[in-house]
Scaffold this active site. Structure first.
Site, PDB file in Angstrom:
ATOM      1  N   CYS A   1      46.872 -13.496  -0.117  1.00  0.00           N
ATOM      2  CA  CYS A   1      47.802 -12.966  -1.141  1.00  0.00           C
ATOM      3  C   CYS A   1      49.254 -13.376  -0.887  1.00  0.00           C
ATOM      4  O   CYS A   1      50.086 -13.280  -1.780  1.00  0.00           O
ATOM      5  CB  CYS A   1      47.705 -11.449  -1.206  1.00  0.00           C
ATOM      6  SG  CYS A   1      46.045 -10.869  -1.573  1.00  0.00           S
TER       7      CYS A   1
ATOM      8  N   HIS B   1      54.019  -8.511  -4.693  1.00  0.00           N
ATOM      9  CA  HIS B   1      52.587  -8.760  -4.854  1.00  0.00           C
ATOM     10  C   HIS B   1      51.967  -7.571  -5.590  1.00  0.00           C
ATOM     11  O   HIS B   1      52.261  -6.417  -5.284  1.00  0.00           O
ATOM     12  CB  HIS B   1      51.950  -8.944  -3.476  1.00  0.00           C
ATOM     13  CG  HIS B   1      50.452  -9.030  -3.523  1.00  0.00           C
ATOM     14  ND1 HIS B   1      49.788  -9.820  -4.434  1.00  0.00           N
ATOM     15  CD2 HIS B   1      49.488  -8.412  -2.782  1.00  0.00           C
ATOM     16  CE1 HIS B   1      48.481  -9.690  -4.251  1.00  0.00           C
ATOM     17  NE2 HIS B   1      48.276  -8.840  -3.263  1.00  0.00           N
TER      18      HIS B   1
ATOM     19  N   ASN C   1      44.714  -7.426  -8.946  1.00  0.00           N
ATOM     20  CA  ASN C   1      45.194  -8.210  -7.802  1.00  0.00           C
ATOM     21  C   ASN C   1      44.674  -9.649  -7.937  1.00  0.00           C
ATOM     22  O   ASN C   1      43.480  -9.888  -7.789  1.00  0.00           O
ATOM     23  CB  ASN C   1      44.672  -7.555  -6.526  1.00  0.00           C
ATOM     24  CG  ASN C   1      45.134  -8.268  -5.261  1.00  0.00           C
ATOM     25  OD1 ASN C   1      45.673  -9.377  -5.324  1.00  0.00           O
ATOM     26  ND2 ASN C   1      44.918  -7.635  -4.121  1.00  0.00           N
TER      27      ASN C   1
HETATM   28  O1  UT7 Z   1      46.029  -7.894  -1.734  1.00  0.00           O
HETATM   29  C1  UT7 Z   1      46.346  -7.557  -0.437  1.00  0.00           C
HETATM   30  C2  UT7 Z   1      45.537  -6.595   0.198  1.00  0.00           C
HETATM   31  N1  UT7 Z   1      44.936  -5.558  -0.570  1.00  0.00           N
HETATM   32  C3  UT7 Z   1      45.551  -4.400  -0.747  1.00  0.00           C
HETATM   33  O2  UT7 Z   1      46.731  -4.253  -0.548  1.00  0.00           O
HETATM   34  C4  UT7 Z   1      44.718  -3.209  -1.141  1.00  0.00           C
HETATM   35  C5  UT7 Z   1      44.996  -2.067  -0.211  1.00  0.00           C
HETATM   36  N2  UT7 Z   1      44.181  -0.882  -0.405  1.00  0.00           N
HETATM   37  C6  UT7 Z   1      44.201  -0.132  -1.545  1.00  0.00           C
HETATM   38  O3  UT7 Z   1      44.840  -0.479  -2.516  1.00  0.00           O
HETATM   39  C7  UT7 Z   1      43.466   1.164  -1.547  1.00  0.00           C
HETATM   40  O4  UT7 Z   1      43.108   1.506  -0.223  1.00  0.00           O
HETATM   41  C8  UT7 Z   1      42.189   1.154  -2.424  1.00  0.00           C
HETATM   42  C9  UT7 Z   1      42.586   1.130  -3.879  1.00  0.00           C
HETATM   43  C10 UT7 Z   1      41.323  -0.026  -2.092  1.00  0.00           C
HETATM   44  C11 UT7 Z   1      41.379   2.448  -2.189  1.00  0.00           C
HETATM   45  O5  UT7 Z   1      42.178   3.598  -2.462  1.00  0.00           O
HETATM   46  P1  UT7 Z   1      42.248   4.788  -1.397  1.00  0.00           P
HETATM   47  O6  UT7 Z   1      43.087   5.818  -1.993  1.00  0.00           O
HETATM   48  O7  UT7 Z   1      42.701   4.190  -0.083  1.00  0.00           O
HETATM   49  O8  UT7 Z   1      40.769   5.273  -1.354  1.00  0.00           O
HETATM   50  P2  UT7 Z   1      39.767   5.342  -0.101  1.00  0.00           P
HETATM   51  O9  UT7 Z   1      39.386   3.967   0.334  1.00  0.00           O
HETATM   52  O10 UT7 Z   1      40.366   6.253   0.912  1.00  0.00           O
HETATM   53  O11 UT7 Z   1      38.512   6.015  -0.776  1.00  0.00           O
HETATM   54  C12 UT7 Z   1      38.557   7.372  -1.256  1.00  0.00           C
HETATM   55  C13 UT7 Z   1      37.230   7.689  -1.901  1.00  0.00           C
HETATM   56  C14 UT7 Z   1      36.054   7.318  -1.052  1.00  0.00           C
HETATM   57  O12 UT7 Z   1      35.042   8.288  -1.220  1.00  0.00           O
HETATM   58  P3  UT7 Z   1      34.828   9.430  -0.098  1.00  0.00           P
HETATM   59  O13 UT7 Z   1      34.495   8.714   1.169  1.00  0.00           O
HETATM   60  O14 UT7 Z   1      36.126  10.175  -0.043  1.00  0.00           O
HETATM   61  O15 UT7 Z   1      33.698  10.233  -0.671  1.00  0.00           O
HETATM   62  C15 UT7 Z   1      35.550   6.019  -1.660  1.00  0.00           C
HETATM   63  O16 UT7 Z   1      34.186   5.792  -1.446  1.00  0.00           O
HETATM   64  O17 UT7 Z   1      37.095   6.951  -3.112  1.00  0.00           O
HETATM   65  C16 UT7 Z   1      35.839   6.255  -3.108  1.00  0.00           C
HETATM   66  N3  UT7 Z   1      35.986   5.037  -3.886  1.00  0.00           N
HETATM   67  C17 UT7 Z   1      35.803   4.987  -5.220  1.00  0.00           C
HETATM   68  N4  UT7 Z   1      35.492   5.933  -6.116  1.00  0.00           N
HETATM   69  C18 UT7 Z   1      35.416   5.558  -7.405  1.00  0.00           C
HETATM   70  C19 UT7 Z   1      36.304   3.795  -3.441  1.00  0.00           C
HETATM   71  N5  UT7 Z   1      36.330   2.934  -4.470  1.00  0.00           N
HETATM   72  C20 UT7 Z   1      36.034   3.640  -5.578  1.00  0.00           C
HETATM   73  C21 UT7 Z   1      35.919   3.314  -6.935  1.00  0.00           C
HETATM   74  N6  UT7 Z   1      35.616   4.308  -7.817  1.00  0.00           N
HETATM   75  N7  UT7 Z   1      36.122   2.061  -7.407  1.00  0.00           N
END
Ligand code: UT7
Length: 328
Positions: free
Chosen positions: A115, A255, A285
């Site tokens: 990225c 980004h 992204n």
């Molecule tokens: O491009 C350069 C690098 N990339 C980034 O900068 C991305 C960085 N990361 C992020 O943007 C965020 O961490 C995400 C958007 C990927 C995830 O958001 P989060 O607030 O960090 O969520 P999480 O990973 O802590 O997940 C929270 C919950 C989990 O469920 P449990 O374990 O709490 O039951 C996930 O399984 O949300 C669940 N989850 C989803 N639920 C519905 C993860 N993806 C999804 C989804 N829909 N698509």
């Protein structure tokens, strides 16, 4: 403040016609429009069709910047492509682009910084101009991420989109151009965001296709934290190198991975959101292409005006991160 060695001249971009909404994803995966919007700010993304290869998108963006600058492909001495989703692993995406553009006088190679690729490529281009290796460097950032993401994995599939952006880097002519840059990496954290299989260490085989290790894997929460800290670090360093304060910046073009990361970066820099360009809601992204597409949009819609000071910042797999301050 140093006099710029190189400037960005013209912009171009291409995004596929097919729009994929969050609601469509919620029919394929256990996810919802609400979750995606609240956690990422993404409403929809573009998905390249079979006739929209990485090379096609790169060519369309390149042709726009050539038209913008009234150059022809023969006026370009180097083609630098930032990508992590090339059409094929050998030769480079840049060589394919050089061929289809007919850039017969150009060297061509890829920059691999995920990225952060567009910002790394701008640095490389500035160096080529400074060393008088090239008068005009065509910098293109192009991604077909939807072909390397796991459509069955809700934690990554909803995040990515396809597209390309381009600019020409040439010697600074009128005091405008790149005022400062900062680049950094930490390869010890590579496995928080990577494609485990498919390379020379794990050549493609049936097991790899079965366990989906050919696709992008990400530890989202860890990557999120690192992105916030690293983009803040990059902005601080590039501003210090330019001898500027955040208040001197007219527009931040970060980004576009997640609106919460963008807001945290703006907050750290002390910039209000009306000085931040955001299009993550429409494109998701697009990795290396994201800052390049956002820059082209911002120029074309009049958000960028001559004389403005812009700051780009990015973070991605590697980890890599960078920031560039530009006088437009
Ligand atoms: O491009 C350069 C690098 N990339 C980034 O900068 C991305 C960085 N990361 C992020 O943007 C965020 O961490 C995400 C958007 C990927 C995830 O958001 P989060 O607030 O960090 O969520 P999480 O990973 O802590 O997940 C929270 C919950 C989990 O469920 P449990 O374990 O709490 O039951 C996930 O399984 O949300 C669940 N989850 C989803 N639920 C519905 C993860 N993806 C999804 C989804 N829909 N698509």
């Amino acid at each position: 403040m140093r006099r710029p060695i190189a400037e960005l001249w013209g912009t171009g971009s291409y995004t596929p016609k097919r729009v994929l909404t969050n609601d469509e994803f919620s029919k394929m995966l256990d996810t919802s429009d609400q979750w995606i919007r609240e956690r990422t700010g993404i409403r929809e993304r573009r998905v390249a069709g079979a006739d929209e290869s990485n090379a096609c998108m790169a060519k369309a963006a390149a042709e726009q910047v050539l038209a913008d600058t009234e150059l022809t492909a023969l006026d370009v001495q180097a083609v630098v492509v930032a990508t992590c989703s090339p059409d094929r692993l050998l030769p480079s995406q840049a060589c394919d682009l050089q061929a289809i553009l007919g850039a017969k006088n150009a060297a061509a190679f890829d920059v691999g910084a995920a990225c952060t690729g567009f910002l790394y490529a701008l640095n490389v281009a500035e160096g080529l101009v400074a060393a008088e290796q090239a008068e005009h460097v065509l910098v293109v950032a192009s991604e077909k991420l939807t072909s390397i993401m796991d459509w069955t994995d809700r934690t990554t599939a909803v995040l990515f989109g396809d597209g390309a952006g381009a600019t020409i880097v040439r010697r600074g002519t009128t005091g405008r151009g790149i005022l400062s840059s900062y680049m950094k990496s930490d390869g010890t954290l590579a496995e928080l965001l990577y494609r485990p299989g498919g390379g020379a260490a794990h050549p493609p085989d049936e097991a790899l296709l079965k366990d989906h290790s050919y696709y992008i894997k990400m530890a989202g929460r860890e990557v999120f934290k690192a992105a916030v800290l690293s983009m803040a670090d990059a902005c601080d360093k590039a501003l210090a190198r330019a001898g500027l304060a955040a208040g001197d910046i007219d527009l931040l073009i970060p980004h576009q991975a997640n609106i919460r990361i963008i807001e945290a970066t703006a907050k750290h820099a002390g910039l209000p959101m009306d000085k931040v360009y955001v299009n993550v809601d429409r494109f998701g992204n697009t990795s290396a292409a994201s800052v390049a597409i956002a820059l082209d949009e911002a120029v074309r819609c009049g958000r960028v005006q001559p004389g403005m000071k812009l700051m780009f910042c990015a973070f991605g797999a590697g980890f890599t991160w960078a920031s560039t301050v530009v006088q437009w």
